[in-house]
Design an enzyme around this catalytic site. Sequence first.
Site, PDB file in Angstrom:
ATOM      1  N   HIS A 129       0.840  -1.200   0.000  1.00 53.59           N
ATOM      2  CA  HIS A 129       0.000   0.000   0.000  1.00 53.59           C
ATOM      3  C   HIS A 129       0.872   1.246   0.000  1.00 53.59           C
ATOM      4  CE1 HIS A 129       0.782  -1.112   4.179  1.00 53.59           C
ATOM      5  NE2 HIS A 129       0.774   0.174   4.458  1.00 53.59           N
ATOM      6  N   HIS A 140       0.909   5.290   1.158  1.00 52.59           N
ATOM      7  CA  HIS A 140       0.272   6.328   1.980  1.00 52.59           C
ATOM      8  C   HIS A 140       0.246   7.639   1.199  1.00 52.59           C
ATOM      9  CE1 HIS A 140       0.699   4.238   5.991  1.00 52.59           C
ATOM     10  NE2 HIS A 140       1.610   3.571   5.299  1.00 52.59           N
TER      11      HIS A 140
HETATM   12  P1  AMP Z   1       2.240   0.552   7.295  1.00 52.39           P
HETATM   13  O1  AMP Z   1       2.806   0.800   8.659  1.00 52.39           O
HETATM   14  O2  AMP Z   1       2.950   1.297   6.211  1.00 52.39           O
HETATM   15  O3  AMP Z   1       2.114  -0.929   7.014  1.00 52.39           O
HETATM   16  O4  AMP Z   1       0.787   1.176   7.323  1.00 52.39           O
HETATM   17  C1  AMP Z   1      -0.342   0.480   7.757  1.00 52.39           C
HETATM   18  C2  AMP Z   1      -1.421   1.505   7.958  1.00 52.39           C
HETATM   19  O5  AMP Z   1      -2.663   0.844   7.975  1.00 52.39           O
HETATM   20  C3  AMP Z   1      -1.312   2.302   9.268  1.00 52.39           C
HETATM   21  O6  AMP Z   1      -1.149   3.676   8.974  1.00 52.39           O
HETATM   22  C4  AMP Z   1      -2.632   2.005   9.973  1.00 52.39           C
HETATM   23  O7  AMP Z   1      -3.176   3.125  10.627  1.00 52.39           O
HETATM   24  C5  AMP Z   1      -3.523   1.566   8.827  1.00 52.39           C
HETATM   25  N1  AMP Z   1      -4.608   0.655   9.191  1.00 52.39           N
HETATM   26  C6  AMP Z   1      -4.522  -0.461   9.931  1.00 52.39           C
HETATM   27  N2  AMP Z   1      -5.734  -1.040  10.036  1.00 52.39           N
HETATM   28  C7  AMP Z   1      -6.590  -0.261   9.326  1.00 52.39           C
HETATM   29  C8  AMP Z   1      -7.997  -0.317   9.057  1.00 52.39           C
HETATM   30  N3  AMP Z   1      -8.767  -1.313   9.525  1.00 52.39           N
HETATM   31  N4  AMP Z   1      -8.547   0.672   8.312  1.00 52.39           N
HETATM   32  C9  AMP Z   1      -7.790   1.674   7.834  1.00 52.39           C
HETATM   33  N5  AMP Z   1      -6.461   1.786   8.052  1.00 52.39           N
HETATM   34  C10 AMP Z   1      -5.880   0.833   8.792  1.00 52.39           C
END
Ligand code: AMP
Length: 130
Positions: A97, A99
């Site tokens: 993903h 950001h």
């Molecule tokens: P990363 O640390 O780059 O893997 O980012 C994962 C992101 O997913 C974090 O910023 C979390 O806040 C976000 N996240 C985790 N669970 C959910 C969810 N159920 N809905 C939306 N965002 C989420």
Amino acid sequence: MCIFCKIINGEIPSKKVYEDDDVLAILDISQATKGHTLVMPKKHYANLFEIDNNVYLKVMAKAKELALKITEKENALGCNILNNCNEAAGQSVMHFHVHILPRYKDDDLKLEFIDHSKIYDLDNILKEIK
Ligand code: AMP
Ligand code: ZN
């Protein structure tokens, strides 16, 4: 199944910003800055190193488009596009993903690049990585 695959399948609710056959964009639950959005492929790839190039290009093109739209709609001053690849880089969800982080004056987001050029020799690094 990973948490983003569950979101894609509709097993876990999300705030959908954009969706097509290949790509889903949702609001990040943490909202590190206002409008913080995640753009991901619907097909599961663990990270940047694993994702198919054509899918990657679709996700990134959509991330660019959404970054501009969200920045304009939220009256942000700019944005950061960020991918964390592997746990060491801060990846917590092992489904590729990107950001989108809209940026505002005094928004409290810290992405600090400390100058380590005195420690590392650029020519040595070139030899290692080229
Ligand atoms: P990363 O640390 O780059 O893997 O980012 C994962 C992101 O997913 C974090 O910023 C979390 O806040 C976000 N996240 C985790 N669970 C959910 C969810 N159920 N809905 C939306 N965002 C989420
Ligand atoms: Zn997944």
